[in-house]
Structures are given as C-alpha cells and as structure tokens.
Design an enzyme around this catalytic site. Structure first.
Site, PDB file in Angstrom:
ATOM      1  N   GLY A 178      -6.583   5.021  -1.037  1.00 15.83           N
ATOM      2  CA  GLY A 178      -7.936   5.271   0.217  1.00 15.83           C
ATOM      3  C   GLY A 178      -9.097   4.046  -0.264  1.00 15.83           C
ATOM      4  O   GLY A 178      -8.610   2.335  -0.293  1.00 15.83           O
ATOM      5  N   TYR A 181       0.817  -1.112   0.270  1.00 16.09           N
ATOM      6  CA  TYR A 181      -0.735   0.026   0.213  1.00 16.09           C
ATOM      7  C   TYR A 181       0.492   1.130  -0.133  1.00 16.09           C
ATOM      8  O   TYR A 181       1.444   1.067   0.800  1.00 16.09           O
ATOM      9  CB  TYR A 181      -0.850   0.271   1.215  1.00 16.09           C
ATOM     10  CG  TYR A 181      -1.800   1.422   1.155  1.00 16.09           C
ATOM     11  CD1 TYR A 181      -2.616   1.799   0.264  1.00 16.09           C
ATOM     12  CD2 TYR A 181      -1.400   2.735   2.075  1.00 16.09           C
ATOM     13  CE1 TYR A 181      -3.747   2.483   0.255  1.00 16.09           C
ATOM     14  CE2 TYR A 181      -1.949   3.437   1.927  1.00 16.09           C
ATOM     15  CZ  TYR A 181      -3.349   4.031   0.664  1.00 16.09           C
ATOM     16  OH  TYR A 181      -3.466   4.874   1.891  1.00 16.09           O
TER      17      TYR A 181
END
Length: 512
Positions: free
Chosen positions: A61, A54
């Site tokens: 998001g 990530y």
C-alpha cells in the site's frame, strides 16, 4: 461425499455452492499443483535479486516504497496477515466464510499468485476438516480485495486467532489445526499478500444470492398467480403473444409460469360479474413485467459472476512470461454494481407483492372478500397486522436498495483513494434476500386464505396443490383470530425450503 477438484481455469457456481453449503471436499488437480510450483519458482528467483519487487521484497500500500531485506521478509508476511485481521462486529455466516476461503483457493491455484503448493494444500485441508475462521461483519472496503475478512482466514492457516470447529465450538485456531493433524503454514515472500488480495467474499455472497433468488423469483410467480386468482383477475394478460411483442426473456418466463399455475382455474376472468372492471390493477396485471425485469437483472449478474469465477484476482500477479506485474484487478466495482442492482430488483419485487396483499385485505378492492380476510370483521382483525409486518419489511428493503457502490472513503494514506464497498453491498443483499422470502410468505398466506373463501368456484389444480401442501406444513387456513406469528413462520419456512415451487411443479411440471 461430493468432491470438487480445483484446477487452473477457475470454478463454477455449483462448485461454490457445493463447498459453501454442501460441505463438499476440495482437491487440487495435478495441473494446479504444477502451475503453483512454476509460479513459485518465478517468485523465488525474483526474491533472490537485489532489485525491489512489489509484494515480494517491498512493503504494501502506502508503504510500498520500502525495500525489505531477506531476513525480514517472513516477518513481513506474518505481519501483514496479523495487522490486516482487524475486523469488528458480529461473525458472518459459516457458508460465507467457506465460500470466501474456497474462492481464494481458486485464485491461488490459477498459478498467477506465486503461492507454494503446500500453502494451497493447507487451505484445502482446513476446508475439508470443517474448520471455519472467525470473520467479522466490518473491515472490507471491497478494494485491494476483501482484506480484513481474508486476513482472518489467513490467520487461521498460520495457527493464530480463533476458528469454529466442525462441532460448532469456537476455539483457538492452533488447537483446531493440531486436532486435525494440520501443520500451520510458515509464510514466505508474497504469500501473505496473495492470501488477502481478492474479491472473494463479495463474489461468494453474489453466487449464493443468485441461487436463492432464482428460487424466489419462481416463488413470486406462484404467489402472484394465486393473488390474481383470489382477486378474480383475468389471465388473458398472460397470453404468450402479448409478451412476444415485448421480448424481454424474463417477462416471458414469468408470464408463462403464472399461466401454467392458473391453468384450469374457475376463478379467473370474472371481470363482468357483480363488480365489473375493464382491467386489473397494475400490481396484478404487470406482475410479469416487474418480476421479468428482475429475472433479466439476475441474468446480467450471473454473467458477471461467471466472469469473476474464471478470474485470477491478485496484486501483483505472476504472468506466464515470468513477469510479476502490479495491477488493479482487485477493485470490486464489477461485483459491487450487480450486488446493488439485485437489491433494487428485490425491493421492487417485494413492493409489488405487498400491494397485491393489501388489495386482498381491502373490502373496497378485493371484489367480494371479507375485510382483512377476517372470520367476523370487527370482532376479528384477520390479517390486518400481517400486512403491517409485510409493509415494514418492504420499507426496510427500500432502504437496503440504496447503493453501497456509490460511496467511497479513501484509505491507506490516499494510496487507495477509490474503493468499491462491494462487501457492504453483498451484506445488505443477503438481508434483502432474507426479507423478500418473508414478504412472499405473507402474500402466500393471504392468497391461499382468500382462495379458500371463494366458495363455489374451484381454483386451478396447481393452486389447490399449493394450498394442500401449505396446510400440511402447519399453516392454518381461514377462521377466528389466533396467534398469527407461528402461521407466518411456518409459511416462511415453506417458501424458504422450496416447498412452494415444488408443490406447484407437481402439477405444472418444471417452471422457468
């Protein structure tokens, strides 16, 4: 020029003020550069692996499930900055933007973000060149950081968008960078995200509000003492032994300040004269309790700010053992709560000051002063409408005291389903601090005029020093009605510049 060196362990409030308000230069320590390089090595190694990480090789998001190929990652980082630079409304103040950029640099230099040293150096170069990105009032929800404000700053690093130059003119950021010999940055994996994901705007505004309120609480002690004196009140309620049995530190400090200002006054303690009374009204007698509670609120907020100044706020973060972990440290709740708490304390301090002013103007409660402190009441209105202005300011402060942090609007397709609204709390606190200054200026204006109308009794030497200083600053004393706004503006400037406290301290020595 003063220089602030940014290391890996955070910065101080005085560092923030020096850069934001004083234009101090910024340098990176050797330790910070080494930490930046080490963390970047970890990110580069992860970026080369096929597994998605990530912030390094994924979207953001609600789009975090998409794995981004290497050839698109630079575009991804540019795009997050461009798309998140979506602020609207008036520009925020230069000092706020400088604090915002400096505090983001502080976190970048912690070695927990994975940003390359050259990006951090460009951030310092932009600050040192006096280039200020155009940042707008609206766009931050105070969660996942102050995203829109920080994005506008990152956009400037890329040479895009608009910024203000050191001469105050707004120009395309690329032109300003070129004029100062600064090359725009080419963002790589994680860097765009790392430049956006922090509570830096709300923290910067908290630090500046704390500095302003520290001065204003001293000012409030002085104006409260002047009002007590003008109302022929008693200073016996300020005795240290009374405050020792309710040992709130702020209360004791406020009482001590008032007592120091009133030392040597011939106006205090006339309770059994022509209009006998047993006790002064709450707005006079309880001034240390109210101002003291606010002072203790400041102390709590300062503790929160110090913790934040030592923090590295980003998501994901690079840990010393080489892991890159997602977290929720970007949530602004700790800062948002104290910003709202301070707005409550400010509103109450202004409210009690207004009540003292109103008492000075009411012939039924002022113990012998003329109505509205007018020269010829009826022909003259005196300070009647000055109190109206003060009341309007206090009413506005009460509205500003409604907490922003009690609200939350979900965003990012419900991925970010609880936000702090800390930026909004900070923005309204700035307005509250500004208005408190005006409220205290009006109390000062009324109290000094009232003291001058007490003929035959000498004020305390500190009070006289304040009166002399405020008159020298262009604030006129008693007399027939005149255009009042310039006097009030001069009184406001006197308080705002710290001259009120400075005048008192020439007699009392340093106030607490």
């Amino acid at each position: 020029m003063h220089t602030v060196v940014v290391g890996t362990s955070g910065v101080t409030a005085s560092d923030v003020l020096a850069v934001a308000r004083g234009g101090a230069r910024v340098e990176l320590s050797e330790e910070a550069v080494a930490a930046l390089a080490a963390a970047r090595g970890i990110v580069d190694a992860l970026a080369a692996k096929p597994e998605p990480v990530y912030g390094v090789s994924t979207g953001f998001g609600a789009l975090a499930t998409r794995h981004i190929s290497q050839e698109l990652r630079a575009q991804l980082q540019r795009n997050i900055v461009r798309s998140h630079a979506a602020g609207m409304g008036p520009r925020v103040e230069r000092e706020v933007v400088r604090a915002l950029m400096f505090l983001r640099l502080k976190t970048v230099c912690s070695g927990h973000t994975g940003v390359r040293p050259e990006v951090a150096q460009t951030m310092a170069d932009v600050l040192n060149a006096g280039i200020t990105p155009v940042v707008h009032e609206y766009g931050s929800l105070g969660c996942s950081g102050d995203l829109a404000p920080l994005s506008h700053c990152a956009l400037t690093l890329m040479g895009e968008g608009d910024a203000e130059g050191p001469d105050g003119s707004v120009r395309p950021a690329g032109e300003l960078l070129a004029a100062h010999g600064i090359a725009p940055v080419e963002l790589r994996e994680k860097e765009g995200l790392a430049l956006l994901n922090g509570t830096d705007g709300m923290l910067g505004m908290l630090v500046m509000a704390l500095a302003d309120l520290d001065a204003l609480y001293k000012s409030a002690d002085v104006t409260a003492a002047l009002s007590l004196e003008a109302l022929l009140g008693t200073d016996k309620v300020l005795a240290p032994e009374l405050h020792a049995i309710r040992p709130h530190p702020g209360q004791g400090a406020s009482a001590a300040n008032m007592l120091a200002v009133l030392k040597g006054s011939e106006l205090t303690g006339h309770h059994q004269d022509d209009a006998p009374r047993v006790q002064d009204a709450y707005s006079v007698r309880c001034a240390p309790q109210v101002a003291g509670a606010g002072r203790d609120t400041l102390a709590h907020a300062r503790l929160v700010a110090e913790r934040e100044l030592a923090s590295a706020v980003d998501n994901p973060v690079v840990l010393p053992d080489g892991r890159v972990e997602s977290n929720g440290n970007f949530h602004g709740a700790p800062v948002a709560y104290v910003l709202d708490f301070l707005a409550i304390a400010v509103a109450d301090l202004a409210s009690i000051a207004e009540r003292r002013t109103d008492r000075l103007l009411d012939k039924n409660r002022s113990h012998g002063l003329p109505p509205f402190l007018a020269d010829d009441a009826g022909v003259d209105s005196g300070l009647m409408i000055a109190q109206y202005t003060q009341a309007a300011l206090v009413s506005e402060l009460k509205r500003l005291a409604v907490p922003a942090s009690a609200d939350s609007i979900p965003s990012s397709a419900m991925q970010e389903d609880h936000v702090s609204m800390g930026w909004s709390a900070a923005r309204k606190l700035r307005t509250a601090v500004d208005n408190l200054t005006r409220v205290l200026a009006i109390e000062l204006y009324a109290a000094t005029r009232a003291i001058e109308l007490r003929e035959g009794l000498a004020p305390a030497p500190a009070s006289q020093a304040v009166i002399d200083a405020v008159r020298n600053a262009g604030v006129q004393g008693a007399g027939p009605d005149r255009f009042l706004a310039p006097d009030l503006a001069a009184a406001d400037a006197f308080v705002r510049a710290g001259e009120l406290v400075a005048a008192a301290e020439k007699v009392t020595g340093p106030l607490q």
